[in-house]
Structures are given as structure tokens and as C-alpha cells.
Design a protein around this motif. Sequence first.
Motif, PDB file in Angstrom:
ATOM      1  N   SER A 159     -14.770   2.783   2.751  1.00 44.63           N
ATOM      2  CA  SER A 159     -14.197   3.796   3.642  1.00 44.63           C
ATOM      3  C   SER A 159     -15.301   4.663   4.247  1.00 44.63           C
ATOM      4  O   SER A 159     -15.251   5.009   5.421  1.00 44.63           O
ATOM      5  N   LEU A 160     -16.319   4.979   3.447  1.00 43.33           N
ATOM      6  CA  LEU A 160     -17.428   5.802   3.966  1.00 43.33           C
ATOM      7  C   LEU A 160     -18.203   5.065   5.057  1.00 43.33           C
ATOM      8  O   LEU A 160     -18.696   5.677   5.996  1.00 43.33           O
ATOM      9  N   ILE A 214     -11.948   1.725  15.079  1.00 44.60           N
ATOM     10  CA  ILE A 214     -12.625   1.716  13.765  1.00 44.60           C
ATOM     11  C   ILE A 214     -11.645   2.141  12.663  1.00 44.60           C
ATOM     12  O   ILE A 214     -11.645   1.596  11.564  1.00 44.60           O
ATOM     13  N   THR A 259     -13.177   5.081  18.234  1.00 40.83           N
ATOM     14  CA  THR A 259     -12.906   5.620  16.890  1.00 40.83           C
ATOM     15  C   THR A 259     -11.520   5.184  16.401  1.00 40.83           C
ATOM     16  O   THR A 259     -11.329   4.927  15.209  1.00 40.83           O
ATOM     17  N   ASP A 281     -10.774   8.524   2.489  1.00 40.86           N
ATOM     18  CA  ASP A 281     -11.760   9.047   3.461  1.00 40.86           C
ATOM     19  C   ASP A 281     -11.522   8.543   4.882  1.00 40.86           C
ATOM     20  O   ASP A 281     -12.057   9.128   5.832  1.00 40.86           O
ATOM     21  N   PHE A 282     -10.762   7.480   5.060  1.00 36.53           N
ATOM     22  CA  PHE A 282     -10.479   6.978   6.415  1.00 36.53           C
ATOM     23  C   PHE A 282      -9.858   8.080   7.286  1.00 36.53           C
ATOM     24  O   PHE A 282     -10.016   8.096   8.500  1.00 36.53           O
ATOM     25  N   ARG A 293     -10.712  10.992   7.623  1.00 34.61           N
ATOM     26  CA  ARG A 293     -11.720  11.862   8.265  1.00 34.61           C
ATOM     27  C   ARG A 293     -11.993  11.456   9.707  1.00 34.61           C
ATOM     28  O   ARG A 293     -12.456  12.265  10.496  1.00 34.61           O
ATOM     29  N   ILE A 294     -11.722  10.206  10.040  1.00 32.19           N
ATOM     30  CA  ILE A 294     -11.911   9.742  11.426  1.00 32.19           C
ATOM     31  C   ILE A 294     -10.906  10.431  12.348  1.00 32.19           C
ATOM     32  O   ILE A 294     -11.197  10.723  13.510  1.00 32.19           O
ATOM     33  N   PHE A 306     -16.874   3.001   7.250  1.00 30.31           N
ATOM     34  CA  PHE A 306     -16.083   3.130   8.476  1.00 30.31           C
ATOM     35  C   PHE A 306     -16.197   4.546   9.051  1.00 30.31           C
ATOM     36  O   PHE A 306     -16.305   4.719  10.270  1.00 30.31           O
ATOM     37  N   VAL A 307     -16.173   5.549   8.170  1.00 25.96           N
ATOM     38  CA  VAL A 307     -16.305   6.947   8.628  1.00 25.96           C
ATOM     39  C   VAL A 307     -17.685   7.142   9.279  1.00 25.96           C
ATOM     40  O   VAL A 307     -17.789   7.722  10.366  1.00 25.96           O
ATOM     41  N   ALA A 354     -14.794  18.630   8.668  1.00 21.23           N
ATOM     42  CA  ALA A 354     -14.160  17.298   8.655  1.00 21.23           C
ATOM     43  C   ALA A 354     -14.756  16.374   7.591  1.00 21.23           C
ATOM     44  O   ALA A 354     -14.044  15.545   7.010  1.00 21.23           O
ATOM     45  N   LEU A 355     -16.063  16.515   7.336  1.00 22.00           N
ATOM     46  CA  LEU A 355     -16.709  15.573   6.412  1.00 22.00           C
ATOM     47  C   LEU A 355     -16.883  16.119   4.994  1.00 22.00           C
ATOM     48  O   LEU A 355     -17.003  15.339   4.043  1.00 22.00           O
ATOM     49  N   TYR A 392      -9.761  13.465  12.635  1.00 21.83           N
ATOM     50  CA  TYR A 392     -10.038  14.789  13.226  1.00 21.83           C
ATOM     51  C   TYR A 392     -10.784  14.678  14.567  1.00 21.83           C
ATOM     52  O   TYR A 392     -10.434  15.346  15.539  1.00 21.83           O
ATOM     53  N   PHE A 393     -11.812  13.824  14.594  1.00 21.55           N
ATOM     54  CA  PHE A 393     -12.590  13.693  15.833  1.00 21.55           C
ATOM     55  C   PHE A 393     -11.912  12.748  16.818  1.00 21.55           C
ATOM     56  O   PHE A 393     -12.112  12.872  18.024  1.00 21.55           O
ATOM     57  N   ILE A 410     -19.646   8.384  17.848  1.00 21.94           N
ATOM     58  CA  ILE A 410     -19.382   9.630  18.591  1.00 21.94           C
ATOM     59  C   ILE A 410     -20.699  10.298  18.969  1.00 21.94           C
ATOM     60  O   ILE A 410     -20.926  10.652  20.136  1.00 21.94           O
ATOM     61  N   ALA A 470     -17.715   5.516  12.696  1.00 20.90           N
ATOM     62  CA  ALA A 470     -16.973   6.291  13.702  1.00 20.90           C
ATOM     63  C   ALA A 470     -17.775   7.511  14.152  1.00 20.90           C
ATOM     64  O   ALA A 470     -17.943   7.752  15.359  1.00 20.90           O
ATOM     65  N   TYR A 471     -18.307   8.264  13.180  1.00 17.68           N
ATOM     66  CA  TYR A 471     -19.063   9.476  13.534  1.00 17.68           C
ATOM     67  C   TYR A 471     -20.384   9.114  14.207  1.00 17.68           C
ATOM     68  O   TYR A 471     -20.842   9.814  15.111  1.00 17.68           O
ATOM     69  N   MET A 484      -4.656   7.620   2.599  1.00 18.16           N
ATOM     70  CA  MET A 484      -5.695   6.904   3.350  1.00 18.16           C
ATOM     71  C   MET A 484      -7.108   7.154   2.841  1.00 18.16           C
ATOM     72  O   MET A 484      -8.051   6.503   3.293  1.00 18.16           O
ATOM     73  N   MET A 497     -11.676   1.377  -2.338  1.00 12.85           N
ATOM     74  CA  MET A 497     -11.772   1.937  -0.978  1.00 12.85           C
ATOM     75  C   MET A 497     -13.129   2.619  -0.772  1.00 12.85           C
ATOM     76  O   MET A 497     -13.766   2.421   0.224  1.00 12.85           O
TER      77      MET A 497
END
Lengths: 232, 60
Positions: B5-6, A105, A102, A44-45, A47-48, B8-9, A32-33, A50-51, B16, B12-13, A42, B1
Motif C-alpha cells: 500500500s505504501l 493508482i 492518482t 494506507d491506500f 491516503r491517495i 502505491f501511496v 495526509a501522510l 485526499y490529494f 503529483i 501517487a504522491y 482500505m 497490505m
Amino acid sequence: MNASLTVSRKRPSMGILGWVASLAMLVAIYTALVWVPPDADMGDFQRIFYFHVSSAWVAFLSFFVTFLGGIIYLRTRDFRWDFLAVSSAEVGVVFTSIALITGSIWARPIWGAWWTWDPRLTTTLILWFIYVAYLILRKNVDDPSRRASLAAVIGIVGFVDVPIVFMSIRWWRTIHPIVFEPGEFRVAPIMMVTLLVSLVAFTIFYAYLVTVRASLERAQMEVEALEQESWD
Amino acid sequence: MGSNSLLFVAAAYGVIWVVLFVYLFTIHQRVAALRDQLEATRKRSEPESGRIPAKAAVQD
């Protein structure tokens, strides 16, 4: 109480399932990353996604297992099904929370808002409240048989919201993306593979969490039974 | 972006993993505590060895 209450005196450990789940999660993170390229629109957004989708899938699976466990408990009165139902419900609440957070976000940069009263978001929040209520109710009933029966009924009735959550983006006007349509996936094949890897990893991790959580429930029940015996 | 964007990623991760690890750690702690409690309750309910029961002591 059921005669099958046997708790190992060993300290809790990861076990094979724990190691397999951890390995599967590492593979899912890598795909995913790192492995999958960013989305054309979109970036890299994406990538959120998948999880986020995998968390929602595990939440649905958890509540289905709670529904099934409730039905079988009411038919058999075997506490092992109640252990499975409550363990799955608690894990389901954790994954619903993850899906909501998520999603929020992801929504901030894409929709420009952390939260909107969209049908999918609203029905998911209702789902979260239903199963939080299920867990609170269990804490407030002392008699194990009554607790298990009441919880089974809530677990069965509460499951009605799961198909509503799934269908909400098809029944009502929504801004939530629709990824799965009958016979069609609205993502590129490489993204579909990444999503599948993530779905499998999350499902294995779910199985591990439920196994560990059920051992807690068994231990709790055995302590209660022993304490009852020592009072008698 | 890019870096935005990184961020925000990563958020999120991060959420989790923090949620999952805290949850898993809490369960393991609760299981360990219950097993200790179980051992203690079992020991309390088992008859203590090497001691004359109170009833027998009175009869002697």
C-alpha cells in the motif's frame, strides 16, 4: 490590443503567494501522510484520496474560472480576462491529469484494474480532452482577438461537462465512491479535516499557478505587439 | 497490505509532485525566456544613441 499590457522586467520569483502556497502544501502533505490514521478498510491506500479529491476540485474550479473569464471577455473584449481564462484552463488540464492518474493508482489495488469505463472516469476523460482541444485550438489561431473569442466560446460550452462529471455518480450506475451527499459526508471527522486542509492548500496553489501562468501570457502578448510594431 | 500500500501511496504522491514541479519549472523558464526576448526586442526598436542618422549623414 489592450493598453494594460505591462510586463515587469524583473526575473520571475516566488513572491508571497508562492511561499504561502508551498507552506500550505507542506501542511497538507503532513496531515495526509502522517497526521491522519489509515482507513479501517482500505488502510494506507486511503491516503491517495485526499490529494485525488483536491486535484479534481481544483480542476472544476479552474474550468469554472475559464468559463467566467470567457463570458467576461466576450462582453468587455479586455484581454486580461482571456489571459485568466487560458491560464486557468491550462492549470485545470494539469490537475485533471493528476486526478486521472492518482485515481488510476488508487483503483488498481481497490478495484483490481487501472482503468474501467465507469461514468465518472469516462466523463472526466472527456473533460480532459475538451480542454486539451481548447489549448490546441489557441496554438493554431494567430489573430489574438479571433483566438480569444473562439477560445471563450469553447471554454463556455466545454464547461457543460463539469456538472455532468460531478453528477455522473448519482445519475448512472457506478463503482466510484460517493463522498459528498446533500447534508452528509461519508468520511470520519478526522478524515474530513484532512481533506479540508488539502482542499485549501490546493486552492492556494492553484491561485499561485494561475498568477505565474497569466504573467507568461502577458509577456507573450507584449512580445507579439512589439514585434508587430517593429515590422510596421 | 503494508509495504504494497505504501508503494502505491508513494507512486501517487510522486506523480503529483513530479507533474506540479515540472509544470511550474516550465512556466518559469518560459517567462524568463520571454522577458529576455522582450528586452532584446525593446533594445532593437529603440534608436541607437551616438550614431549619426543615415539621412543626416547624406545631407552633410
